[in-house]
Scaffold this active site. Sequence first.
Site, PDB file in Angstrom:
ATOM      1  N   ARG A  21       1.051  -1.377  -0.180  1.00  7.86           N
ATOM      2  CA  ARG A  21      -0.009   0.023   0.279  1.00  7.86           C
ATOM      3  C   ARG A  21       0.363   1.091   0.210  1.00  7.86           C
ATOM      4  O   ARG A  21       0.429   2.256  -0.208  1.00  7.86           O
ATOM      5  CB  ARG A  21      -0.943   0.120   0.885  1.00  7.86           C
ATOM      6  CG  ARG A  21      -2.069  -1.059   1.024  1.00  7.86           C
ATOM      7  CD  ARG A  21      -3.100  -1.053   2.219  1.00  7.86           C
ATOM      8  NE  ARG A  21      -1.860  -1.855   3.301  1.00  7.86           N
ATOM      9  CZ  ARG A  21      -1.982  -2.488   4.148  1.00  7.86           C
ATOM     10  NH1 ARG A  21      -3.470  -2.079   4.500  1.00  7.86           N
ATOM     11  NH2 ARG A  21      -1.326  -2.440   5.262  1.00  7.86           N
ATOM     12  N   PHE A  28      -5.038  -3.154  -1.521  1.00 10.26           N
ATOM     13  CA  PHE A  28      -5.148  -4.755  -2.050  1.00 10.26           C
ATOM     14  C   PHE A  28      -7.220  -4.857  -2.223  1.00 10.26           C
ATOM     15  O   PHE A  28      -7.785  -6.249  -2.474  1.00 10.26           O
ATOM     16  CB  PHE A  28      -5.349  -5.741  -0.474  1.00 10.26           C
ATOM     17  CG  PHE A  28      -3.444  -5.696  -0.252  1.00 10.26           C
ATOM     18  CD1 PHE A  28      -2.371  -5.290  -1.473  1.00 10.26           C
ATOM     19  CD2 PHE A  28      -3.213  -5.429   0.447  1.00 10.26           C
ATOM     20  CE1 PHE A  28      -1.251  -5.198  -0.604  1.00 10.26           C
ATOM     21  CE2 PHE A  28      -2.036  -5.748   1.010  1.00 10.26           C
ATOM     22  CZ  PHE A  28      -1.040  -5.386   0.475  1.00 10.26           C
ATOM     23  N   LYS A  44       0.535 -18.674   6.238  1.00  9.13           N
ATOM     24  CA  LYS A  44      -0.180 -19.003   7.329  1.00  9.13           C
ATOM     25  C   LYS A  44      -0.309 -17.459   7.777  1.00  9.13           C
ATOM     26  O   LYS A  44      -0.036 -16.652   7.842  1.00  9.13           O
ATOM     27  CB  LYS A  44       0.770 -19.838   9.006  1.00  9.13           C
ATOM     28  CG  LYS A  44       1.852 -19.025   9.495  1.00  9.13           C
ATOM     29  CD  LYS A  44       2.673 -20.010   9.960  1.00  9.13           C
ATOM     30  CE  LYS A  44       1.982 -19.977  11.450  1.00  9.13           C
ATOM     31  NZ  LYS A  44       2.593 -18.816  12.293  1.00  9.13           N
ATOM     32  N   HIS A 103       6.795 -23.018   6.551  1.00  8.28           N
ATOM     33  CA  HIS A 103       8.217 -22.821   5.828  1.00  8.28           C
ATOM     34  C   HIS A 103       8.822 -24.534   7.405  1.00  8.28           C
ATOM     35  O   HIS A 103      10.149 -24.156   6.603  1.00  8.28           O
ATOM     36  CB  HIS A 103       8.765 -21.428   6.515  1.00  8.28           C
ATOM     37  CG  HIS A 103       8.988 -21.025   8.015  1.00  8.28           C
ATOM     38  ND1 HIS A 103       7.922 -20.710   8.961  1.00  8.28           N
ATOM     39  CD2 HIS A 103       9.819 -21.868   8.620  1.00  8.28           C
ATOM     40  CE1 HIS A 103       8.501 -20.228   9.558  1.00  8.28           C
ATOM     41  NE2 HIS A 103       9.917 -21.181   9.780  1.00  8.28           N
ATOM     42  N   LYS A 156      12.227 -26.960   6.193  1.00 13.75           N
ATOM     43  CA  LYS A 156      13.671 -26.987   6.551  1.00 13.75           C
ATOM     44  C   LYS A 156      14.145 -28.711   6.072  1.00 13.75           C
ATOM     45  O   LYS A 156      13.871 -29.461   6.181  1.00 13.75           O
ATOM     46  CB  LYS A 156      13.540 -26.941   8.285  1.00 13.75           C
ATOM     47  CG  LYS A 156      13.033 -25.527   8.851  1.00 13.75           C
ATOM     48  CD  LYS A 156      12.781 -25.314   9.930  1.00 13.75           C
ATOM     49  CE  LYS A 156      12.451 -23.967  10.071  1.00 13.75           C
ATOM     50  NZ  LYS A 156      12.686 -23.257  10.862  1.00 13.75           N
ATOM     51  N   GLU A 204      10.228 -21.314  21.656  1.00 14.51           N
ATOM     52  CA  GLU A 204      11.879 -19.913  21.700  1.00 14.51           C
ATOM     53  C   GLU A 204      12.392 -19.148  22.498  1.00 14.51           C
ATOM     54  O   GLU A 204      11.209 -18.765  23.297  1.00 14.51           O
ATOM     55  CB  GLU A 204      10.559 -19.057  20.966  1.00 14.51           C
ATOM     56  CG  GLU A 204       9.621 -20.136  19.400  1.00 14.51           C
ATOM     57  CD  GLU A 204       8.951 -18.898  18.307  1.00 14.51           C
ATOM     58  OE1 GLU A 204      10.326 -18.446  17.224  1.00 14.51           O
ATOM     59  OE2 GLU A 204       8.261 -18.629  18.703  1.00 14.51           O
ATOM     60  N   HIS A 258       3.238 -26.168  12.041  1.00 16.15           N
ATOM     61  CA  HIS A 258       4.186 -26.340  12.376  1.00 16.15           C
ATOM     62  C   HIS A 258       4.443 -27.677  13.026  1.00 16.15           C
ATOM     63  O   HIS A 258       4.776 -28.218  12.719  1.00 16.15           O
ATOM     64  CB  HIS A 258       5.115 -25.188  13.342  1.00 16.15           C
ATOM     65  CG  HIS A 258       5.020 -24.334  12.186  1.00 16.15           C
ATOM     66  ND1 HIS A 258       4.986 -23.934  10.951  1.00 16.15           N
ATOM     67  CD2 HIS A 258       5.420 -22.525  12.582  1.00 16.15           C
ATOM     68  CE1 HIS A 258       5.256 -21.830  10.431  1.00 16.15           C
ATOM     69  NE2 HIS A 258       5.042 -22.619  12.450  1.00 16.15           N
ATOM     70  N   LYS A 271       6.965 -19.231  23.532  1.00 15.84           N
ATOM     71  CA  LYS A 271       7.403 -17.766  23.688  1.00 15.84           C
ATOM     72  C   LYS A 271       8.387 -17.335  24.912  1.00 15.84           C
ATOM     73  O   LYS A 271       7.728 -18.220  25.803  1.00 15.84           O
ATOM     74  CB  LYS A 271       6.919 -16.878  22.980  1.00 15.84           C
ATOM     75  CG  LYS A 271       6.330 -16.534  21.720  1.00 15.84           C
ATOM     76  CD  LYS A 271       6.642 -16.498  21.015  1.00 15.84           C
ATOM     77  CE  LYS A 271       6.023 -16.081  19.215  1.00 15.84           C
ATOM     78  NZ  LYS A 271       6.828 -17.052  18.030  1.00 15.84           N
TER      79      LYS A 271
HETATM   80  C1  BG6 Z   1       6.389 -18.181  12.497  1.00 14.68           C
HETATM   81  C2  BG6 Z   1       5.802 -17.507  13.925  1.00 14.68           C
HETATM   82  O1  BG6 Z   1       5.525 -19.274  11.310  1.00 14.68           O
HETATM   83  O2  BG6 Z   1       6.935 -18.965  13.108  1.00 14.68           O
HETATM   84  C3  BG6 Z   1       6.246 -17.148  14.678  1.00 14.68           C
HETATM   85  O3  BG6 Z   1       4.501 -17.009  13.187  1.00 14.68           O
HETATM   86  C4  BG6 Z   1       7.555 -17.602  15.114  1.00 14.68           C
HETATM   87  O4  BG6 Z   1       6.186 -16.431  16.180  1.00 14.68           O
HETATM   88  C5  BG6 Z   1       8.582 -18.737  14.011  1.00 14.68           C
HETATM   89  O5  BG6 Z   1       8.789 -16.915  15.891  1.00 14.68           O
HETATM   90  C6  BG6 Z   1       9.083 -19.342  14.177  1.00 14.68           C
HETATM   91  O6  BG6 Z   1       9.735 -19.496  13.098  1.00 14.68           O
HETATM   92  P1  BG6 Z   1      11.535 -20.613  13.091  1.00 14.68           P
HETATM   93  O7  BG6 Z   1      11.606 -21.148  11.935  1.00 14.68           O
HETATM   94  O8  BG6 Z   1      11.650 -18.928  13.930  1.00 14.68           O
HETATM   95  O9  BG6 Z   1      10.911 -21.672  14.208  1.00 14.68           O
END
Ligand code: BG6
Length: 525
Positions: free
Chosen positions: A66, A108, A178, A208, A212, A246, A270, A366
Amino acid sequence: MATTQVTISPEELKASQHSERSPDPCVVVIFGASGDLTKRKLLPALYHLEQAGNLPKNFAVVGVARRPLEETFAADMKEGIETGGGVEADDPKLDEFVGRICYHQMNFDDDSGYEGLKELLTQVDAKYGTQGNRLFYLATAPEYFSDIVKYLGEHGMNQPPESNEGAHPSWVHVIVEKPFGHDLESARALNDEVNKVFQEDQIFRIDHYLGKETVQNILVFRFANGIFENVWNRNYIDHIEITAAESIGIEGRGPFYEKAGALRDVIQNHVMQLLSFVTMEPPISFEAASVRMEKLKVFRAIRPIHIADTVRGQYGPGMVDGKPVVGYREEDRVHPRSQTETYAALRLEIENWRWAGVPIYLRAGKRKATRVTEITIQFKQPPLLLFKDSHGVGGAEIKSNIISMRIQPDEGIALRFEAKVPGPSMNIAPVDMDFCYSKAFGVSSANGYERLLLDAMLGDGTLFAHRDEVESTWALLTPILQHWAKNPIKDFPNYAAGTWGPSTGDALMELDGRHWRKLGNAGNC
Ligand code: BG6
């Protein structure tokens, strides 16, 4: 302990970085290109593909967002690529690559912007020879996904333009980031909208984690070796744990995270994908339909999860890496009495012949003590403890075997087994046999986006989620989300930042007489 030795030469290793499959000329169009993901992950991933010779010669990138960024966008992306690493100071290829990045400003939800985009893509085809092939990447906030898909359809951009100068028929693929919905109903509605405009084989729902190396290696470990699959079942395995911890907090994403929480943000996608790779039956081939079918069977075999088998947590202030950090409720743009969970843990069971009765524990959070994603397969004790009068060093119990798959960091796999401690007594101690990716192959593993962008250009959906998978995982988790929404928790925050989560998370396993495996740095990496 000595690490694993690789038996391929450095030349073979280098050659394996180059994909045998080569995508057609194409343009990657990123919606939401002013966001962090584009600069930090997508452009560096595309450039690594270019460096490895995996992009077509005729290639271009169009960022769509935008803000009026025409003047600065390409330079900003260049900085992102440089910061992303692996780029020499005066890399001659970089400027040439950056020269193929354009920008289109539009809202959008504004119909008129799409006509302009269509025109721009025609010009890009003419200038860069991209032959009408388009990979759209929806990296916007999720509330725009429907609009973008609808307008792409209304402006005929869901199909390649008619003039096709390439050797093959042109294609249009769309990657959807996502979160894909926020519960079962919204995921179904979004699937319906996207499927109205694009065929299922044009749609690439990205997770993602599946890009990996270590995640793909789960399948190789299980199905390219003859010795593990025989013990990969309820007869030998006591339980499975998956931890996605994390140490970072929400990184300024308050408004997003307030609506997400750990269950939606990490477990629904994930962690569930990791679970499916660890527990699925061998697919008949490594093609999308076969792999997706086996994953789906796992999700469908999971017994509805009891609320008593779920735990939620939220971090309060604490210390991370020796520095004080604020609690979740004090983060920017977070409600001071927020009920969003920053930690979630579950116990579940897969009801099929392979897994019935094997408890599976999942947790994600987290601001945990450290960053680690690991899968632990804990085996049963041998049927007869021959050495029952002997003991572990210091009188400790003799431990069960463990296979641990370290997804990140210190990527690798370790097998823990008991060994005799040298000396006149029958003392026993656990030892680890380690495979460490970076030591064994001498290369750091790519960010998941490289492989997935390449696969989406090639039209290979093996490492992407089918709509049925997404809906099945939402079907499992939506009742929990609904229950949590109706029943606020009084003792939030219930764990200090920099710890392993609330005591209720430990109790989830302790009630079964088990404990989460202690996860620190992987010894050998
Ligand atoms: C993302 C989440 O999909 O994955 C994030 O939205 C998270 O909150 C991240 O930190 C973790 O990805 P990775 O590859 O760092 O483990």
